[in-house]
Design a protein around this motif. Structure first.
Motif, PDB file in Angstrom:
ATOM      1  N   ALA A  56       0.849  -1.195   0.000  1.00 10.82           N
ATOM      2  CA  ALA A  56       0.000   0.000   0.000  1.00 10.82           C
ATOM      3  C   ALA A  56       0.881   1.241   0.000  1.00 10.82           C
ATOM      4  CB  ALA A  56      -0.912   0.004   1.223  1.00 10.82           C
ATOM      5  N   ALA A  57       0.349   2.311  -0.553  1.00 12.38           N
ATOM      6  CA  ALA A  57       0.990   3.623  -0.459  1.00 12.38           C
ATOM      7  C   ALA A  57       0.325   4.344   0.699  1.00 12.38           C
ATOM      8  CB  ALA A  57       0.821   4.395  -1.758  1.00 12.38           C
ATOM      9  N   ARG A  58       1.142   4.904   1.604  1.00 10.29           N
ATOM     10  CA  ARG A  58       0.636   5.548   2.814  1.00 10.29           C
ATOM     11  C   ARG A  58       1.257   6.938   2.945  1.00 10.29           C
ATOM     12  NH1 ARG A  58       3.092   2.733   7.770  1.00 10.29           N
ATOM     13  NH2 ARG A  58       4.872   3.902   7.018  1.00 10.29           N
ATOM     14  N   PRO A  59       0.435   7.982   3.097  1.00  8.85           N
ATOM     15  CA  PRO A  59       0.997   9.329   3.245  1.00  8.85           C
ATOM     16  C   PRO A  59       1.797   9.439   4.545  1.00  8.85           C
ATOM     17  CG  PRO A  59      -1.407   9.423   3.051  1.00  8.85           C
ATOM     18  CD  PRO A  59      -1.023   7.989   3.115  1.00  8.85           C
ATOM     19  N   GLN A  60       2.894  10.181   4.469  1.00 10.72           N
ATOM     20  CA  GLN A  60       3.670  10.428   5.674  1.00 10.72           C
ATOM     21  C   GLN A  60       2.912  11.410   6.558  1.00 10.72           C
ATOM     22  OE1 GLN A  60       7.546  11.773   4.399  1.00 10.72           O
ATOM     23  NE2 GLN A  60       8.153   9.723   3.720  1.00 10.72           N
ATOM     24  N   SER A  61       3.068  11.277   7.861  1.00  9.89           N
ATOM     25  CA  SER A  61       2.304  12.127   8.783  1.00  9.89           C
ATOM     26  C   SER A  61       2.767  13.583   8.731  1.00  9.89           C
ATOM     27  CB  SER A  61       2.408  11.595  10.206  1.00  9.89           C
ATOM     28  OG  SER A  61       3.757  11.529  10.606  1.00  9.89           O
ATOM     29  N   SER A  62       4.036  13.822   8.459  1.00 11.10           N
ATOM     30  CA  SER A  62       4.539  15.193   8.447  1.00 11.10           C
ATOM     31  C   SER A  62       4.333  15.901   7.106  1.00 11.10           C
ATOM     32  CB  SER A  62       6.024  15.212   8.794  1.00 11.10           C
ATOM     33  OG  SER A  62       6.735  14.436   7.847  1.00 11.10           O
ATOM     34  N   ASN A  63       4.180  15.130   6.013  1.00 10.38           N
ATOM     35  CA  ASN A  63       4.012  15.719   4.684  1.00 10.38           C
ATOM     36  C   ASN A  63       3.121  14.778   3.869  1.00 10.38           C
ATOM     37  OD1 ASN A  63       4.161  16.770   2.126  1.00 10.38           O
ATOM     38  ND2 ASN A  63       6.393  16.848   2.050  1.00 10.38           N
ATOM     39  N   ASP A  65       1.993  14.931   0.964  1.00  7.59           N
ATOM     40  CA  ASP A  65       2.347  14.777  -0.447  1.00  7.59           C
ATOM     41  C   ASP A  65       3.356  13.648  -0.650  1.00  7.59           C
ATOM     42  OD1 ASP A  65       0.674  16.839  -1.192  1.00  7.59           O
ATOM     43  OD2 ASP A  65       2.256  18.355  -1.134  1.00  7.59           O
ATOM     44  N   MET A  66       4.123  13.329   0.401  1.00 10.41           N
ATOM     45  CA  MET A  66       5.095  12.230   0.333  1.00 10.41           C
ATOM     46  C   MET A  66       4.400  10.945   0.739  1.00 10.41           C
ATOM     47  SD  MET A  66       8.061  13.082  -0.755  1.00 10.41           S
ATOM     48  CE  MET A  66       9.160  11.810  -0.214  1.00 10.41           C
ATOM     49  N   LEU A  67       4.548   9.916  -0.104  1.00 11.04           N
ATOM     50  CA  LEU A  67       3.894   8.629   0.150  1.00 11.04           C
ATOM     51  C   LEU A  67       4.938   7.540   0.369  1.00 11.04           C
ATOM     52  CD1 LEU A  67       1.420   9.284  -2.674  1.00 11.04           C
ATOM     53  CD2 LEU A  67       0.680   8.817  -0.354  1.00 11.04           C
ATOM     54  N   ILE A 107       9.345  -0.471   4.310  1.00  9.20           N
ATOM     55  CA  ILE A 107       9.095   0.631   3.378  1.00  9.20           C
ATOM     56  C   ILE A 107      10.070   0.467   2.224  1.00  9.20           C
ATOM     57  CG2 ILE A 107       9.146   3.122   3.053  1.00  9.20           C
ATOM     58  CD1 ILE A 107       8.355   3.404   5.997  1.00  9.20           C
ATOM     59  N   LEU A 108       9.537   0.169   1.054  1.00 16.97           N
ATOM     60  CA  LEU A 108      10.370  -0.015  -0.133  1.00 16.97           C
ATOM     61  C   LEU A 108      10.983   1.312  -0.557  1.00 16.97           C
ATOM     62  CD1 LEU A 108      11.448  -1.858  -2.348  1.00 16.97           C
ATOM     63  CD2 LEU A 108       9.290  -1.561  -3.563  1.00 16.97           C
ATOM     64  N   GLY A 109      10.214   2.379  -0.439  1.00 13.85           N
ATOM     65  CA  GLY A 109      10.702   3.708  -0.792  1.00 13.85           C
ATOM     66  C   GLY A 109       9.632   4.736  -0.499  1.00 13.85           C
ATOM     67  N   ALA A 110       9.923   5.981  -0.819  1.00 16.76           N
ATOM     68  CA  ALA A 110       8.960   7.069  -0.647  1.00 16.76           C
ATOM     69  C   ALA A 110       9.091   8.011  -1.829  1.00 16.76           C
ATOM     70  CB  ALA A 110       9.210   7.813   0.657  1.00 16.76           C
ATOM     71  N   MET A 111       7.954   8.450  -2.358  1.00 16.92           N
ATOM     72  CA  MET A 111       7.958   9.354  -3.506  1.00 16.92           C
ATOM     73  C   MET A 111       6.853  10.390  -3.349  1.00 16.92           C
ATOM     74  SD  MET A 111       8.539   6.852  -6.745  1.00 16.92           S
ATOM     75  CE  MET A 111       9.775   5.581  -6.695  1.00 16.92           C
ATOM     76  N   ARG A 112       7.115  11.562  -3.841  1.00 19.86           N
ATOM     77  CA  ARG A 112       6.136  12.646  -3.786  1.00 19.86           C
ATOM     78  C   ARG A 112       5.036  12.402  -4.822  1.00 19.86           C
ATOM     79  NH1 ARG A 112       6.375  17.194  -1.417  1.00 19.86           N
ATOM     80  NH2 ARG A 112       8.615  17.185  -1.176  1.00 19.86           N
ATOM     81  N   GLY A 113       3.791  12.255  -4.348  1.00 18.63           N
ATOM     82  CA  GLY A 113       2.635  12.156  -5.234  1.00 18.63           C
ATOM     83  C   GLY A 113       2.464  10.844  -5.983  1.00 18.63           C
ATOM     84  N   VAL A 114       3.290   9.850  -5.728  1.00 15.27           N
ATOM     85  CA  VAL A 114       3.189   8.566  -6.440  1.00 15.27           C
ATOM     86  C   VAL A 114       2.425   7.588  -5.554  1.00 15.27           C
ATOM     87  CG1 VAL A 114       4.442   6.659  -7.511  1.00 15.27           C
ATOM     88  CG2 VAL A 114       5.337   8.993  -7.673  1.00 15.27           C
ATOM     89  N   SER A 115       1.121   7.431  -5.838  1.00 17.00           N
ATOM     90  CA  SER A 115       0.290   6.573  -4.991  1.00 17.00           C
ATOM     91  C   SER A 115       0.184   5.145  -5.515  1.00 17.00           C
ATOM     92  CB  SER A 115      -1.108   7.172  -4.828  1.00 17.00           C
ATOM     93  OG  SER A 115      -1.724   7.309  -6.083  1.00 17.00           O
ATOM     94  N   PHE A 116       0.589   4.895  -6.747  1.00 23.45           N
ATOM     95  CA  PHE A 116       0.586   3.537  -7.294  1.00 23.45           C
ATOM     96  C   PHE A 116       2.006   3.164  -7.682  1.00 23.45           C
ATOM     97  CE2 PHE A 116      -3.748   4.972  -7.945  1.00 23.45           C
ATOM     98  CZ  PHE A 116      -4.452   3.897  -7.427  1.00 23.45           C
TER      99      PHE A 116
END
Length: 124
Positions: A56-63, A65-67, A107-116
């Protein structure tokens, strides 16, 4: 999906009546498709795959836009399994062991605005 359902139920139980409707329509998790085929699948003696994989993509609590791209792997077999988890057709990978009857959330990684995202699971 089995691991994500309890999280959603807790969110609904914690909220009061007015917020229940809002939370059910604005889910914070974006559940992903199954992993891309990647060759070997470790199986139990009855031929069933040992690993259950959910992502799943999960938004970070502090930002928001970062998933975070979260992957949960549960080993349903008696022996440990070595796992290599990668973004699909990428060298961006994580390697770890999943012990018998245990679950690893990573957490495989984190990306701005990439939900899929697409990912592959290699196992041995």
């Amino acid at each position: 999906m089995k691991f994500l359902v309890p999280l959603l139920m807790v969110a609904l139980l914690v909220s009061n009546g007015a917020n229940v409707r809002a939370q059910s329509t604005t889910n914070r998790l974006t559940v992903q498709e199954p992993a891309e085929p990647s060759g070997n699948v470790v199986r139990d003696p009855l031929g069933k795959a040992c690993l259950d994989v959910e992502a799943a993509a999960r938004p970070q609590s502090s930002n928001h836009d970062m998933l975070d791209h979260v992957v949960s792997i549960k080993n349903n077999c008696l022996r440990p399994i070595k796992v290599k988890l990668c973004y699909y057709k990428s060298e961006s990978c994580k390697q770890f062991d999943v012990q018998a009857y245990k679950r690893v959330d990573t957490i495989l990684g984190a990306m701005r605005g990439v939900s899929f995202f697409r990912y592959s699971v290699f196992q041995k």
